[in-house]
Scaffold this motif. Sequence first.
Motif, PDB file in Angstrom:
ATOM      1  N   GLN A  21       3.344  -6.527   1.370  1.00 51.09           N
ATOM      2  CA  GLN A  21       3.425  -6.093   2.661  1.00 51.09           C
ATOM      3  C   GLN A  21       3.406  -4.544   2.843  1.00 51.09           C
ATOM      4  O   GLN A  21       2.659  -3.889   3.667  1.00 51.09           O
ATOM      5  CB  GLN A  21       4.781  -6.665   3.504  1.00 51.09           C
ATOM      6  N   LEU A  22       4.215  -3.920   1.916  1.00 49.08           N
ATOM      7  CA  LEU A  22       4.276  -2.370   2.013  1.00 49.08           C
ATOM      8  C   LEU A  22       2.733  -1.901   1.528  1.00 49.08           C
ATOM      9  O   LEU A  22       2.418  -0.946   2.364  1.00 49.08           O
ATOM     10  CB  LEU A  22       5.096  -2.181   0.663  1.00 49.08           C
ATOM     11  N   VAL A  23       2.096  -2.352   0.739  1.00 50.35           N
ATOM     12  CA  VAL A  23       0.823  -2.161   0.396  1.00 50.35           C
ATOM     13  C   VAL A  23      -0.204  -2.058   1.732  1.00 50.35           C
ATOM     14  O   VAL A  23      -0.813  -1.418   2.039  1.00 50.35           O
ATOM     15  CB  VAL A  23       0.276  -2.990  -0.713  1.00 50.35           C
ATOM     16  N   CYS A  24      -0.033  -3.160   2.509  1.00 50.40           N
ATOM     17  CA  CYS A  24      -0.548  -3.553   3.680  1.00 50.40           C
ATOM     18  C   CYS A  24      -0.346  -2.379   4.703  1.00 50.40           C
ATOM     19  O   CYS A  24      -1.268  -1.475   5.174  1.00 50.40           O
ATOM     20  CB  CYS A  24      -0.366  -4.795   4.411  1.00 50.40           C
ATOM     21  N   ARG A  25       0.977  -2.009   4.770  1.00 52.86           N
ATOM     22  CA  ARG A  25       1.339  -0.987   5.442  1.00 52.86           C
ATOM     23  C   ARG A  25       0.746   0.324   5.202  1.00 52.86           C
ATOM     24  O   ARG A  25       0.769   1.314   5.806  1.00 52.86           O
ATOM     25  CB  ARG A  25       2.867  -0.809   5.724  1.00 52.86           C
ATOM     26  N   LYS A  26       0.897   0.458   3.963  1.00 53.48           N
ATOM     27  CA  LYS A  26       0.431   1.686   3.411  1.00 53.48           C
ATOM     28  C   LYS A  26      -1.357   2.118   3.798  1.00 53.48           C
ATOM     29  O   LYS A  26      -1.641   3.082   4.273  1.00 53.48           O
ATOM     30  CB  LYS A  26       0.404   1.922   2.003  1.00 53.48           C
ATOM     31  N   TYR A  27      -2.115   0.971   3.638  1.00 51.68           N
ATOM     32  CA  TYR A  27      -3.394   1.104   4.095  1.00 51.68           C
ATOM     33  C   TYR A  27      -3.442   1.473   5.621  1.00 51.68           C
ATOM     34  O   TYR A  27      -4.329   2.095   5.985  1.00 51.68           O
ATOM     35  CB  TYR A  27      -3.973  -0.293   3.783  1.00 51.68           C
ATOM     36  N   GLU A  28      -2.518   0.788   6.454  1.00 44.85           N
ATOM     37  CA  GLU A  28      -2.800   0.805   7.699  1.00 44.85           C
ATOM     38  C   GLU A  28      -2.413   2.479   8.318  1.00 44.85           C
ATOM     39  O   GLU A  28      -2.947   2.910   9.013  1.00 44.85           O
ATOM     40  CB  GLU A  28      -1.733  -0.040   8.376  1.00 44.85           C
ATOM     41  N   ILE A  29      -1.098   2.912   7.567  1.00 41.11           N
ATOM     42  CA  ILE A  29      -0.451   4.107   8.002  1.00 41.11           C
ATOM     43  C   ILE A  29      -1.621   5.373   7.438  1.00 41.11           C
ATOM     44  O   ILE A  29      -2.077   6.158   8.326  1.00 41.11           O
ATOM     45  CB  ILE A  29       0.656   4.444   7.028  1.00 41.11           C
ATOM     46  N   PHE A  30      -2.248   5.092   6.316  1.00 39.56           N
ATOM     47  CA  PHE A  30      -3.082   6.286   5.759  1.00 39.56           C
ATOM     48  C   PHE A  30      -4.640   6.136   6.167  1.00 39.56           C
ATOM     49  O   PHE A  30      -5.130   7.053   6.259  1.00 39.56           O
ATOM     50  CB  PHE A  30      -2.864   6.360   4.341  1.00 39.56           C
ATOM     51  N   GLU A  31      -4.996   4.808   6.451  1.00 38.00           N
ATOM     52  CA  GLU A  31      -6.233   4.780   6.653  1.00 38.00           C
ATOM     53  C   GLU A  31      -6.801   3.744   8.023  1.00 38.00           C
ATOM     54  O   GLU A  31      -7.761   3.443   7.954  1.00 38.00           O
ATOM     55  CB  GLU A  31      -6.997   3.781   5.301  1.00 38.00           C
ATOM     56  N   ASN A  32      -5.791   3.423   8.294  1.00 40.04           N
ATOM     57  CA  ASN A  32      -5.943   2.766   9.853  1.00 40.04           C
ATOM     58  C   ASN A  32      -6.782   1.243   9.299  1.00 40.04           C
ATOM     59  O   ASN A  32      -7.398   0.727  10.141  1.00 40.04           O
ATOM     60  CB  ASN A  32      -6.797   3.524  10.799  1.00 40.04           C
ATOM     61  N   LEU A  33      -6.358   0.699   8.188  1.00 36.98           N
ATOM     62  CA  LEU A  33      -7.306  -0.531   7.523  1.00 36.98           C
ATOM     63  C   LEU A  33      -6.076  -1.554   7.675  1.00 36.98           C
ATOM     64  O   LEU A  33      -5.116  -1.631   7.137  1.00 36.98           O
ATOM     65  CB  LEU A  33      -7.640  -0.115   6.298  1.00 36.98           C
ATOM     66  N   ILE A  34      -6.624  -2.854   8.434  1.00 30.30           N
ATOM     67  CA  ILE A  34      -5.695  -3.864   8.600  1.00 30.30           C
ATOM     68  C   ILE A  34      -6.015  -4.983   7.429  1.00 30.30           C
ATOM     69  O   ILE A  34      -7.071  -5.230   7.155  1.00 30.30           O
ATOM     70  CB  ILE A  34      -5.896  -4.715   9.987  1.00 30.30           C
ATOM     71  N   THR A  35      -4.929  -5.400   6.729  1.00 25.41           N
ATOM     72  CA  THR A  35      -5.102  -6.106   5.473  1.00 25.41           C
ATOM     73  C   THR A  35      -4.086  -6.948   5.813  1.00 25.41           C
ATOM     74  O   THR A  35      -3.154  -6.797   6.191  1.00 25.41           O
ATOM     75  CB  THR A  35      -5.213  -5.412   4.317  1.00 25.41           C
ATOM     76  N   GLU A  36      -3.866  -8.273   4.943  1.00 25.15           N
ATOM     77  CA  GLU A  36      -2.795  -9.078   4.792  1.00 25.15           C
ATOM     78  C   GLU A  36      -2.344  -9.264   3.419  1.00 25.15           C
ATOM     79  O   GLU A  36      -3.164  -9.078   2.543  1.00 25.15           O
ATOM     80  CB  GLU A  36      -3.500 -10.431   5.412  1.00 25.15           C
ATOM     81  N   PRO A  37      -1.027  -9.723   3.394  1.00 26.31           N
ATOM     82  CA  PRO A  37      -0.586  -9.824   2.062  1.00 26.31           C
ATOM     83  C   PRO A  37      -1.052 -10.686   1.242  1.00 26.31           C
ATOM     84  O   PRO A  37      -1.029 -10.823  -0.066  1.00 26.31           O
ATOM     85  CB  PRO A  37       0.880 -10.255   2.381  1.00 26.31           C
ATOM     86  N   GLU A  38      -2.091 -11.646   1.931  1.00 25.97           N
ATOM     87  CA  GLU A  38      -2.679 -12.817   1.200  1.00 25.97           C
ATOM     88  C   GLU A  38      -3.878 -12.053   0.259  1.00 25.97           C
ATOM     89  O   GLU A  38      -4.411 -12.679  -0.480  1.00 25.97           O
ATOM     90  CB  GLU A  38      -3.169 -14.045   1.967  1.00 25.97           C
TER      91      GLU A  38
END
Lengths: 406, 406
Positions: A85-102
Amino acid sequence: MATVPTTRWDDLLSTRAQIGWTSPATARRRGASLTESLYEFGGGLPDPASFPHDGMLDATARMLREEGDLAMTYGEAQGYLGLRQLVCRKYEIFENLITEPENILVTNGSGNALSLAFSTFVDIGDAVITEAPTFSGTLNTMRRHGADLHGVPVDAEGIDTGKVREVLEALRSQGRRCKLIYTIVNFQNPSGPTMSLKRRQELVALAAEFDTLILEDDAYGELRFEGHTLPSLYALDTNGRTLRAGTLSKILGAGVRLGWLCAPTEMIPALQGFLFGGGVNPYMSRVATYFLRDHLEEHVELLINVYRDKRDAMVRGLREELDATDAEISNPEGGFFIWIKLPTGTDTKELAKWAAEASVEWRSGSGFMPNGGGQEFARLAYSYESVQKCYDGGLAFAKAIRQSMS
Amino acid sequence: MATVPTTRWDDLLSTRAQIGWTSPATARRRGASLTESLYEFGGGLPDPASFPHDGMLDATARMLREEGDLAMTYGEAQGYLGLRQLVCRKYEIFENLITEPENILVTNGSGNALSLAFSTFVDIGDAVITEAPTFSGTLNTMRRHGADLHGVPVDAEGIDTGKVREVLEALRSQGRRCKLIYTIVNFQNPSGPTMSLKRRQELVALAAEFDTLILEDDAYGELRFEGHTLPSLYALDTNGRTLRAGTLSKILGAGVRLGWLCAPTEMIPALQGFLFGGGVNPYMSRVATYFLRDHLEEHVELLINVYRDKRDAMVRGLREELDATDAEISNPEGGFFIWIKLPTGTDTKELAKWAAEASVEWRSGSGFMPNGGGQEFARLAYSYESVQKCYDGGLAFAKAIRQSMS
C-alpha cells in the motif's frame, strides 16, 4: 569444515551456473560495498548521514506494539500488504499514478525484482534489448540467465528508439523475438539522461508492435533535483506489457533490502513462482513501512537537497580541471551518478594508477557495456561522501585524468 | 493500473515459468500463513507466545548505536559476517561441528537457500532423488527448476539407502547421473524419523560412489526434545559433496527470513551467483544477531520445552480416539509435525468435510509426494497453537477421522 577436499563437482553445475565459471573469482563480483579509499565514488551507496536511526528505532517500537506476532511469523507470499500500500501511495504522491497492492510483489531489493522478470521470461539464448551503457549489476543478472544481449545506445533523450526498432526488425527477420527491453528511464545509470516523453511513447508502441515486454528500472525517480517528473512507461503502456522495478534502497537505506516489481496483476503469479522461500521479510517490511508511512515526503525532500548539493560539488570539482579539455561530464537531474567521457588521449591504465594514488574509488565504463567497449568512460557516484569530499575528490579525480593524458 | 488489458504475454514465458502455468492459481501456493481456522495445524508456524519482542527492540537499539550506518547500507554479498559467525557458533554449540564463516552464505530463509542449490546444479530434466514424502515447499521449488524427481521411501531410520542405490544404479544404466539427493535428516518433514547414523554413513558413501551431491535440509535440528544429536551429513562427508541448509525461522521467528547454506568454500561463488540483488538483509541480520548472540542457548531451551509439551498434547488427543483403530501416529523426537497414516477405510473426502466442520486446518499427505499418492496420510503441525488447543484440536481431528471411516 573449512578445509575443502578436492572432490570435483563442477561437472555437475547447471548450464546457467557454468556461465563465466572458468574464472570463479568473477562470481564474487564487487558489489556496492565500502572500500578503504579516501573518496568512495565506486558503488551507489546512499548518504549515511541521512539514515533515520532514531526513526527506525521508534518505528520498531510502534510496530512491535501493534503487530509483533504477525511480524515474527510467515507473511503473505506477495509481501506485506502495508508495504504494498505504501508503494502505491508513493506512486500516487510522486507521479499521480494509481496502482493497487495486487500489482506489487515485494522483493529483496530491486536486483532481486529484476531477476524475477528475467527468470520468468528469459531462457538461455533468448534475445534481450538493453541500453549501452547500463547498470553493471543487471548486466550480471542478465548474463547469468544466459540472455543474448543486444545493446542500444543512449543519447540525451534516453534510449535510441530508432536503433531499438532496427534490432527488433533484425531479430524478426531471423525468425526470432525479443523477450524484453530493459531500460532505466530516469537519470539513466550510468550515463545520466532522463528518457523524453516522445521516446517513452515510442518505446511503448514498439513493444506492442513487436509483441515484446518492457522491464522499466526506476530506483532513483523520486530523487529529482530539477526538471519535471515524466509519466513512467508503466503508466503510458495501456497494453499491459510493462513491468516496473522499484526500491527503498535509495530513499530509506539499502540495508533494508526492500524492493518490488509493479506489474499487471495477471503476471504476478508467474513472477512469484521464482520467489522461493515464503515471501520477503515481513519484519523488515513492517519496520520500514511504519517509518515511511509518517515520513516519506519530508525524508525524500531532505534527500533531494543532500544529493543535489553533492552533485553540484562534484561537477564543480571536475570542471575546474577538465573544462580545458574535451571531456564530457554529465549533469543528471537526479540520482547518484556522474558519467564522464574521458578527454582524448587519456591512458586508462595510467588513470587507474593515478586515481589509486589519489585514493579515489571509481568505475571504468567498460563494466557497463553489454557488448564490450566503454573504456573511454568513467562513472563516479557522488551519493556517499560529504559535499566537501565530493568537491575535493572530484578535483582529485580530474587531476588524475590530466596526469593520464598523453 | 489495476485494470489489466488482455494482451497476451504468456507465449513469452520461459520454459521454467511455463511449468504448471496452465493453472496459474497453483502458482499462488498456499504458504505457511494463518487461516481463520480454530485449530491452525496446517503450515509450520512458530509459537507466537515465544517471540522475543522486547529482546528484538533491545537488540535494535544496541545494534543501531553500535553500527547503524553499516546496517542501513549495502553489505557483504555473502551476508553479514556477524550472522555467519553466529551460525558457526550454533553448529559448534549444538553439534560440536567446526565450520568457518567462509562456508556460510546468508539467504532469505532456507527455502531461498535450497533454491540456490537447485539453480546451481539442476537443469530442466536433470534427475534428483528426494524422500517420499518430503516437504511440499521444496517439491514446488524442485518442480519449478524442472527437476526429474525420483522419490525414495522413508522408514523409521530415515531414507531407505538400499532404494537410493537402486535409483542411482538405474540412472547409471541409462547413462544418466543424479545431480543431487535432497534429504531432511532430523524429524523428517512430514513423516518424523531422524536418519540413523548407519544410514547417514551409507548415504554419504553412495554420493561418493555415484559421483553426486547431497542437499541436507535441517530446519529443526536444535529443537530436539529427546534422544541424541547425530552428526550431520555435512560433518560426516569428508568428500565435500554435501551442502546444508539452515534457518532462524524456527528458533527466532520466520518473519525475519534469515537462512543460510553451509557448503565447501569453493562452491560458495557458484551458489552466490544466483543470489541476485546485493546480499540478504544486512539490517535484519544485525538485529537477529545482536539478539541471538546473547540469548541463543536459553531461547532454544525455552522453545524445546514449549514444543515438547505441544507434541505430547496433540499425540495424547489423537491417541484417545485413534488407538482403537489401525491408524499410525508418528511421535517425532523434535520439530513441528505429526504424520498420521489414516485408519483403513478412511474416506478422505469425508475427512476434508468433517475436519472443516471441526475448524481444523491440516494437510493431506498427497501434497508431500514427489510422484503421486499419499492420500492415506495427513500432516498436523503442533507448533502454532497452545498446548490446550493442541490437545483439543488433536482430539477433534481424530474424531473427524472416525466420522470419515466407512
